[in-house]
Motif scaffolding. Structure first.
Motif, PDB file in Angstrom:
ATOM      1  N   HIS A 116      -1.974   3.167  -5.495  1.00  0.00           N
ATOM      2  CA  HIS A 116      -0.892   3.439  -5.577  1.00  0.00           C
ATOM      3  C   HIS A 116       0.350   3.288  -6.656  1.00  0.00           C
ATOM      4  CE1 HIS A 116      -2.928   1.599  -1.800  1.00  0.00           C
ATOM      5  NE2 HIS A 116      -2.919   2.951  -1.515  1.00  0.00           N
ATOM      6  N   LEU A 117       0.544   2.110  -7.098  1.00  0.00           N
ATOM      7  CA  LEU A 117       1.248   2.114  -7.893  1.00  0.00           C
ATOM      8  C   LEU A 117       1.372   3.578  -8.826  1.00  0.00           C
ATOM      9  CD1 LEU A 117       0.351  -1.391  -9.477  1.00  0.00           C
ATOM     10  CD2 LEU A 117       2.747  -0.145  -8.327  1.00  0.00           C
ATOM     11  N   ASN A 118      -0.058   3.903  -9.683  1.00  0.00           N
ATOM     12  CA  ASN A 118      -0.233   4.953 -10.606  1.00  0.00           C
ATOM     13  C   ASN A 118       0.366   6.526  -9.568  1.00  0.00           C
ATOM     14  OD1 ASN A 118      -1.698   4.440 -12.983  1.00  0.00           O
ATOM     15  ND2 ASN A 118      -3.703   4.572 -11.859  1.00  0.00           N
ATOM     16  N   ALA A 119       0.146   6.610  -8.217  1.00  0.00           N
ATOM     17  CA  ALA A 119       0.715   7.810  -7.772  1.00  0.00           C
ATOM     18  C   ALA A 119       2.651   8.068  -8.323  1.00  0.00           C
ATOM     19  CB  ALA A 119       0.042   7.636  -6.754  1.00  0.00           C
ATOM     20  N   ILE A 120       2.719   6.656  -7.786  1.00  0.00           N
ATOM     21  CA  ILE A 120       4.510   5.865  -8.020  1.00  0.00           C
ATOM     22  C   ILE A 120       4.271   7.099  -9.512  1.00  0.00           C
ATOM     23  CG2 ILE A 120       6.380   4.577  -8.749  1.00  0.00           C
ATOM     24  CD1 ILE A 120       5.283   3.508  -6.481  1.00  0.00           C
ATOM     25  N   LEU A 121       4.021   6.565 -11.034  1.00  0.00           N
ATOM     26  CA  LEU A 121       4.158   6.703 -12.175  1.00  0.00           C
ATOM     27  C   LEU A 121       4.256   8.506 -12.046  1.00  0.00           C
ATOM     28  CD1 LEU A 121       1.961   3.720 -13.886  1.00  0.00           C
ATOM     29  CD2 LEU A 121       4.600   4.253 -13.438  1.00  0.00           C
ATOM     30  N   LYS A 122       3.021   8.997 -11.326  1.00  0.00           N
ATOM     31  CA  LYS A 122       3.215  10.872 -11.707  1.00  0.00           C
ATOM     32  C   LYS A 122       4.391  11.110 -11.361  1.00  0.00           C
ATOM     33  CE  LYS A 122      -2.150  11.121 -10.734  1.00  0.00           C
ATOM     34  NZ  LYS A 122      -2.912  11.648 -10.120  1.00  0.00           N
ATOM     35  N   TRP A 131      12.246   0.551 -20.430  1.00  0.00           N
ATOM     36  CA  TRP A 131      10.980  -0.707 -19.251  1.00  0.00           C
ATOM     37  C   TRP A 131      10.026  -0.544 -17.992  1.00  0.00           C
ATOM     38  CZ3 TRP A 131       9.111  -5.350 -21.608  1.00  0.00           C
ATOM     39  CH2 TRP A 131       9.889  -5.471 -22.671  1.00  0.00           C
ATOM     40  N   LEU A 132       9.402  -0.695 -17.499  1.00  0.00           N
ATOM     41  CA  LEU A 132       8.934  -0.590 -16.203  1.00  0.00           C
ATOM     42  C   LEU A 132       8.791  -2.338 -15.888  1.00  0.00           C
ATOM     43  CD1 LEU A 132       7.223   0.891 -13.955  1.00  0.00           C
ATOM     44  CD2 LEU A 132       4.816  -0.082 -15.617  1.00  0.00           C
ATOM     45  N   ILE A 133       8.755  -1.719 -14.633  1.00  0.00           N
ATOM     46  CA  ILE A 133       8.890  -3.725 -13.530  1.00  0.00           C
ATOM     47  C   ILE A 133       7.793  -3.434 -12.331  1.00  0.00           C
ATOM     48  CG2 ILE A 133       9.765  -5.305 -12.597  1.00  0.00           C
ATOM     49  CD1 ILE A 133      12.733  -5.861 -14.925  1.00  0.00           C
ATOM     50  N   VAL A 134       6.779  -3.740 -12.490  1.00  0.00           N
ATOM     51  CA  VAL A 134       6.076  -3.956 -11.422  1.00  0.00           C
ATOM     52  C   VAL A 134       6.315  -5.212 -10.219  1.00  0.00           C
ATOM     53  CG1 VAL A 134       3.378  -3.581 -10.284  1.00  0.00           C
ATOM     54  CG2 VAL A 134       4.081  -2.268 -12.090  1.00  0.00           C
ATOM     55  N   THR A 135       6.534  -4.999  -9.084  1.00  0.00           N
ATOM     56  CA  THR A 135       6.463  -5.664  -8.403  1.00  0.00           C
ATOM     57  C   THR A 135       6.051  -6.204  -6.723  1.00  0.00           C
ATOM     58  OG1 THR A 135       8.904  -7.407  -7.416  1.00  0.00           O
ATOM     59  CG2 THR A 135       9.547  -4.993  -7.202  1.00  0.00           C
ATOM     60  N   PHE A 203       3.099   1.892 -22.935  1.00  0.00           N
ATOM     61  CA  PHE A 203       2.796   2.375 -21.722  1.00  0.00           C
ATOM     62  C   PHE A 203       1.650   3.782 -22.099  1.00  0.00           C
ATOM     63  CE2 PHE A 203       7.711   3.858 -20.290  1.00  0.00           C
ATOM     64  CZ  PHE A 203       7.395   1.978 -19.711  1.00  0.00           C
ATOM     65  N   SER A 204       1.706   4.446 -23.958  1.00  0.00           N
ATOM     66  CA  SER A 204       0.609   5.116 -23.830  1.00  0.00           C
ATOM     67  C   SER A 204      -0.907   4.902 -24.085  1.00  0.00           C
ATOM     68  CB  SER A 204       1.206   5.556 -24.967  1.00  0.00           C
ATOM     69  OG  SER A 204       0.942   4.893 -25.935  1.00  0.00           O
ATOM     70  N   GLU A 205      -1.176   3.040 -24.116  1.00  0.00           N
ATOM     71  CA  GLU A 205      -2.003   2.840 -24.384  1.00  0.00           C
ATOM     72  C   GLU A 205      -2.789   1.643 -22.988  1.00  0.00           C
ATOM     73  OE1 GLU A 205      -4.022   2.224 -26.567  1.00  0.00           O
ATOM     74  OE2 GLU A 205      -2.900   2.889 -28.211  1.00  0.00           O
ATOM     75  N   LEU A 206      -1.376   1.630 -21.880  1.00  0.00           N
ATOM     76  CA  LEU A 206      -1.557   0.576 -20.973  1.00  0.00           C
ATOM     77  C   LEU A 206      -1.228   1.742 -19.499  1.00  0.00           C
ATOM     78  CD1 LEU A 206      -0.646  -2.663 -21.592  1.00  0.00           C
ATOM     79  CD2 LEU A 206      -2.461  -1.340 -21.916  1.00  0.00           C
ATOM     80  N   LEU A 207      -0.508   2.454 -19.329  1.00  0.00           N
ATOM     81  CA  LEU A 207      -0.489   3.340 -18.407  1.00  0.00           C
ATOM     82  C   LEU A 207      -1.382   5.243 -18.674  1.00  0.00           C
ATOM     83  CD1 LEU A 207       3.177   2.737 -17.728  1.00  0.00           C
ATOM     84  CD2 LEU A 207       1.193   1.842 -16.858  1.00  0.00           C
ATOM     85  N   PRO A 208      -1.874   5.574 -17.263  1.00  0.00           N
ATOM     86  CA  PRO A 208      -1.862   5.000 -15.321  1.00  0.00           C
ATOM     87  C   PRO A 208      -2.749   3.966 -16.058  1.00  0.00           C
ATOM     88  CG  PRO A 208      -3.510   6.879 -16.240  1.00  0.00           C
ATOM     89  CD  PRO A 208      -2.235   6.863 -17.360  1.00  0.00           C
TER      90      PRO A 208
END
Length: 286
Positions: A116-122, A131-135, A203-208
């Motif tokens: 689901h988080l990947n869908a948001i990132l798209k 910065w990206l913060i996930v809560t 970001f480039s290494e850990l996302l998505p």
């Protein structure tokens, strides 16, 4: 990184003894919290807060954070239909910031949190964010949380970070529980929840995010990459949060454990002792 050879039981060995709380540990703090939880936790919080206030740490962070250029921050989370008000509460808290922010959530459409988080990132151009913060929605945070968190992470050059848990919080690992006379700590571990932050440099290494269901084992993956890439990661003790629900209470822990076991097979070696440790403590701002 030294450790025992990986096998099919790696995920079980790593997670099973601490799921839900840190009271299996034999340090004096854990023993006292287990025996006298309602009495000891508030006392410890006051002692730890006093140690920081005596150094004027909160005032220093407040002063320093307003000097920083405003950052662009993407804050995301999964919004469960039966906990709509919980997410609205954290949204109200976490978006009180001087920084430029986008807050975005999604309702579940599949089985995995990070799917689901990947869908948001798209939906976003990550190159526009610092910065990206996930809560999660089941967390209570201090005032000016985003401003202060980013300020501390930037000051100590952390690329991956999380706030420490206070002594009332539902916690999984002792290394993520706040420590005395510490502003922040360099660790080998940052947990997948309830809140974590990534700097744009990773970001480039850990996302998505890899497809690991609820994410168990993903934080071990971060640990290996951080060591390989020489990224500083750690825990901010000056901003303790409270996790309001037991770990794994909103989903089937067995399924999450199985997914972690499959994901972690790619690693040859691992040990809890290497991963769950503090490498350096910052007890002063300079």
């Amino acid at each position: 990184m030294n450790g025992s050879l990986m096998d099919n039981n790696t995920a079980t060995d790593f997670f099973s003894s601490e799921i839900g709380n840190t009271w299996f540990d034999k340090d004096i703090i854990s023993i006292l919290l287990k025996r006298y939880p309602t009495k000891i936790a508030p006392i410890l919080e006051k002692i730890y807060d006093f140690s920081l206030s005596a150094q004027r740490i909160a005032k220093t962070i407040e002063k320093e954070c307003v000097k920083l250029p405003k950052k662009n921050v993407l804050i995301i989370g999964v919004e469960l239909p039966d906990r709509y008000e919980d997410m609205r509460k954290i949204e109200k808290q976490i978006t009180k910031t001087r920084n430029n922010f986008v807050f975005d959530t999604i309702q579940p459409f599949g089985s995995g949190k990070f799917e689901h988080l990947n869908a948001i990132l798209k939906r976003h151009d990550l190159s526009k964010f610092d910065w990206l913060i996930v809560t999660d929605d089941d967390v209570d945070i201090p005032d000016n949380f985003v401003d202060h968190l980013i300020c501390v992470l930037d000051h100590y050059n952390f690329k991956i970070g999380q706030p420490a848990h206070n002594f009332i919080s539902y916690t999984t690992y002792t290394v993520t529980r706040r420590q005395f006379n510490s502003i922040a700590r360099v660790t080998n571990f940052v947990e997948i929840g309830p809140i974590f932050a990534f700097h744009r440099d990773v970001f480039s290494e850990l996302l998505p995010f890899p497809d690991v269901g609820m994410g168990w084992g993903l934080d071990i993956h971060w640990s290996f990459l951080a060591n390989k890439k020489n990224w500083r990661m750690g825990v901010v003790d000056a901003l303790p949060i409270r996790h309001l629900r037991p770990v794994g209470s909103g989903y089937k822990a067995k399924n999450a454990l199985e997914a972690a076991g499959f994901f972690l097979k790619e690693y040859e070696k691992i040990s809890r002792q290497d991963i769950l440790r503090t490498k350096k403590i910052f007890s002063s701002w300079n």
